[in-house]
Design a protein around this motif. Sequence first.
Motif, PDB file in Angstrom:
ATOM      1  N   LEU A   1       0.869  -1.173   0.000  1.00  0.00           N
ATOM      2  CA  LEU A   1       0.000   0.000   0.000  1.00  0.00           C
ATOM      3  C   LEU A   1       0.905   1.222   0.000  1.00  0.00           C
ATOM      4  CD1 LEU A   1      -2.722   1.559   0.607  1.00  0.00           C
ATOM      5  CD2 LEU A   1      -2.091   1.324   3.006  1.00  0.00           C
ATOM      6  N   ILE A   2       0.645   2.131  -0.917  1.00  0.00           N
ATOM      7  CA  ILE A   2       1.352   3.415  -0.953  1.00  0.00           C
ATOM      8  C   ILE A   2       0.297   4.489  -0.760  1.00  0.00           C
ATOM      9  CG2 ILE A   2       2.780   4.989  -2.307  1.00  0.00           C
ATOM     10  CD1 ILE A   2       3.645   2.475  -3.962  1.00  0.00           C
ATOM     11  N   GLU A   3       0.463   5.277   0.297  1.00  0.00           N
ATOM     12  CA  GLU A   3      -0.459   6.385   0.549  1.00  0.00           C
ATOM     13  C   GLU A   3       0.307   7.691   0.428  1.00  0.00           C
ATOM     14  OE1 GLU A   3      -3.947   7.836   3.610  1.00  0.00           O
ATOM     15  OE2 GLU A   3      -2.527   6.317   4.301  1.00  0.00           O
ATOM     16  N   THR A   4      -0.232   8.596  -0.375  1.00  0.00           N
ATOM     17  CA  THR A   4       0.422   9.887  -0.583  1.00  0.00           C
ATOM     18  C   THR A   4      -0.438  11.001  -0.004  1.00  0.00           C
ATOM     19  OG1 THR A   4      -0.579  10.215  -2.762  1.00  0.00           O
ATOM     20  CG2 THR A   4       1.554   9.069  -2.689  1.00  0.00           C
ATOM     21  N   PHE A   5       0.246  12.052   0.433  1.00  0.00           N
ATOM     22  CA  PHE A   5      -0.391  13.218   1.018  1.00  0.00           C
ATOM     23  C   PHE A   5       0.145  14.452   0.294  1.00  0.00           C
ATOM     24  CE2 PHE A   5      -0.080   9.824   4.040  1.00  0.00           C
ATOM     25  CZ  PHE A   5      -1.292   9.826   4.712  1.00  0.00           C
ATOM     26  N   ASP A   6      -0.733  15.175  -0.381  1.00  0.00           N
ATOM     27  CA  ASP A   6      -0.311  16.363  -1.131  1.00  0.00           C
ATOM     28  C   ASP A   6       0.131  17.483  -0.196  1.00  0.00           C
ATOM     29  OD1 ASP A   6      -1.315  14.883  -3.238  1.00  0.00           O
ATOM     30  OD2 ASP A   6      -2.710  16.426  -3.922  1.00  0.00           O
ATOM     31  N   ALA A   7       1.086  18.260  -0.647  1.00  0.00           N
ATOM     32  CA  ALA A   7       1.437  19.513   0.014  1.00  0.00           C
ATOM     33  C   ALA A   7       0.456  20.567  -0.495  1.00  0.00           C
ATOM     34  CB  ALA A   7       2.868  19.906  -0.313  1.00  0.00           C
ATOM     35  N   PRO A   8      -0.362  21.162   0.373  1.00  0.00           N
ATOM     36  CA  PRO A   8      -1.399  22.094  -0.084  1.00  0.00           C
ATOM     37  C   PRO A   8      -0.861  23.238  -0.946  1.00  0.00           C
ATOM     38  CG  PRO A   8      -1.682  21.610   2.237  1.00  0.00           C
ATOM     39  CD  PRO A   8      -0.384  20.981   1.822  1.00  0.00           C
ATOM     40  N   GLU A   9       0.310  23.719  -0.624  1.00  0.00           N
ATOM     41  CA  GLU A   9       0.866  24.846  -1.380  1.00  0.00           C
ATOM     42  C   GLU A   9       1.354  24.436  -2.771  1.00  0.00           C
ATOM     43  OE1 GLU A   9       4.282  23.054   0.960  1.00  0.00           O
ATOM     44  OE2 GLU A   9       2.155  23.446   1.319  1.00  0.00           O
ATOM     45  N   ARG A  10       1.342  23.128  -3.050  1.00  0.00           N
ATOM     46  CA  ARG A  10       1.778  22.654  -4.372  1.00  0.00           C
ATOM     47  C   ARG A  10       0.637  21.985  -5.137  1.00  0.00           C
ATOM     48  NH1 ARG A  10       6.464  21.351  -1.024  1.00  0.00           N
ATOM     49  NH2 ARG A  10       5.872  19.164  -0.912  1.00  0.00           N
ATOM     50  N   SER A  11      -0.599  22.340  -4.821  1.00  0.00           N
ATOM     51  CA  SER A  11      -1.758  21.708  -5.467  1.00  0.00           C
ATOM     52  C   SER A  11      -1.782  21.933  -6.978  1.00  0.00           C
ATOM     53  CB  SER A  11      -3.059  22.199  -4.834  1.00  0.00           C
ATOM     54  OG  SER A  11      -3.208  23.583  -5.027  1.00  0.00           O
ATOM     55  N   HIS A  12      -1.161  23.000  -7.444  1.00  0.00           N
ATOM     56  CA  HIS A  12      -1.115  23.263  -8.888  1.00  0.00           C
ATOM     57  C   HIS A  12      -0.391  22.147  -9.649  1.00  0.00           C
ATOM     58  CE1 HIS A  12       2.686  24.824  -7.326  1.00  0.00           C
ATOM     59  NE2 HIS A  12       3.172  24.613  -8.532  1.00  0.00           N
ATOM     60  N   ILE A  13       0.515  21.459  -8.979  1.00  0.00           N
ATOM     61  CA  ILE A  13       1.266  20.381  -9.628  1.00  0.00           C
ATOM     62  C   ILE A  13       0.328  19.252 -10.034  1.00  0.00           C
ATOM     63  CG2 ILE A  13       3.051  18.623  -9.279  1.00  0.00           C
ATOM     64  CD1 ILE A  13       4.419  20.752  -7.422  1.00  0.00           C
ATOM     65  N   ARG A  14      -0.705  18.986  -9.229  1.00  0.00           N
ATOM     66  CA  ARG A  14      -1.679  17.946  -9.563  1.00  0.00           C
ATOM     67  C   ARG A  14      -2.344  18.262 -10.900  1.00  0.00           C
ATOM     68  NH1 ARG A  14      -4.268  13.715  -7.426  1.00  0.00           N
ATOM     69  NH2 ARG A  14      -3.156  13.857  -5.438  1.00  0.00           N
ATOM     70  N   ARG A  15      -2.733  19.510 -11.097  1.00  0.00           N
ATOM     71  CA  ARG A  15      -3.372  19.912 -12.362  1.00  0.00           C
ATOM     72  C   ARG A  15      -2.360  19.860 -13.517  1.00  0.00           C
ATOM     73  NH1 ARG A  15      -5.049  23.561  -8.659  1.00  0.00           N
ATOM     74  NH2 ARG A  15      -3.649  25.185  -9.438  1.00  0.00           N
ATOM     75  N   GLU A  16      -1.168  20.371 -13.292  1.00  0.00           N
ATOM     76  CA  GLU A  16      -0.156  20.456 -14.350  1.00  0.00           C
ATOM     77  C   GLU A  16       0.320  19.082 -14.823  1.00  0.00           C
ATOM     78  OE1 GLU A  16       2.903  22.783 -12.508  1.00  0.00           O
ATOM     79  OE2 GLU A  16       1.694  24.622 -12.542  1.00  0.00           O
ATOM     80  N   ARG A  17       0.402  18.125 -13.919  1.00  0.00           N
ATOM     81  CA  ARG A  17       0.969  16.817 -14.245  1.00  0.00           C
ATOM     82  C   ARG A  17      -0.070  15.701 -14.340  1.00  0.00           C
ATOM     83  NH1 ARG A  17       6.982  15.764 -13.070  1.00  0.00           N
ATOM     84  NH2 ARG A  17       7.804  17.799 -13.656  1.00  0.00           N
ATOM     85  N   TYR A  18      -1.337  16.076 -14.314  1.00  0.00           N
ATOM     86  CA  TYR A  18      -2.407  15.080 -14.255  1.00  0.00           C
ATOM     87  C   TYR A  18      -2.343  14.095 -15.418  1.00  0.00           C
ATOM     88  CZ  TYR A  18      -7.022  13.046 -13.591  1.00  0.00           C
ATOM     89  OH  TYR A  18      -8.064  12.170 -13.410  1.00  0.00           O
ATOM     90  N   GLN A  19      -2.242  14.582 -16.648  1.00  0.00           N
ATOM     91  CA  GLN A  19      -2.222  13.678 -17.799  1.00  0.00           C
ATOM     92  C   GLN A  19      -0.984  12.792 -17.788  1.00  0.00           C
ATOM     93  OE1 GLN A  19      -4.855  13.133 -19.990  1.00  0.00           O
ATOM     94  NE2 GLN A  19      -3.584  11.335 -20.330  1.00  0.00           N
TER      95      GLN A  19
END
Length: 98
Positions: free
Chosen positions: A4-22
């Motif tokens: 099991l790998i559980e990840t926790f986003d850094a709130p100040e880097r949420s833009h990375i989720r959108r930028e790297r989603y594809q």
Amino acid sequence: MPFLIETFDAPERSHIRRERYQEHLDFLAEQADLLLACGAKLSDDGASADGGIYLVNVETRDEAESFIARDPFMQGNLFRDVVVQRWRKAYLGGESFL
């Protein structure tokens, strides 16, 4: 034995989720043979994600850590924390492994 790998986003880097989603989706498609399940952890209203869970079918912690290290979200430094833990299948898809 799976991990099991559980990840926790850094709130100040949420833009990375959108930028790297594809790129992230493409990575998951390429690794589909290792994935038992995976998906984002969502807010109660489903409007935002703040991490994810991956169940990967690999034999060693090193393989699990290598898997998440190749994820574009990890490479983009989205995560504030990542937890890798061995996991025992008891039930999966309604099937018992006990």
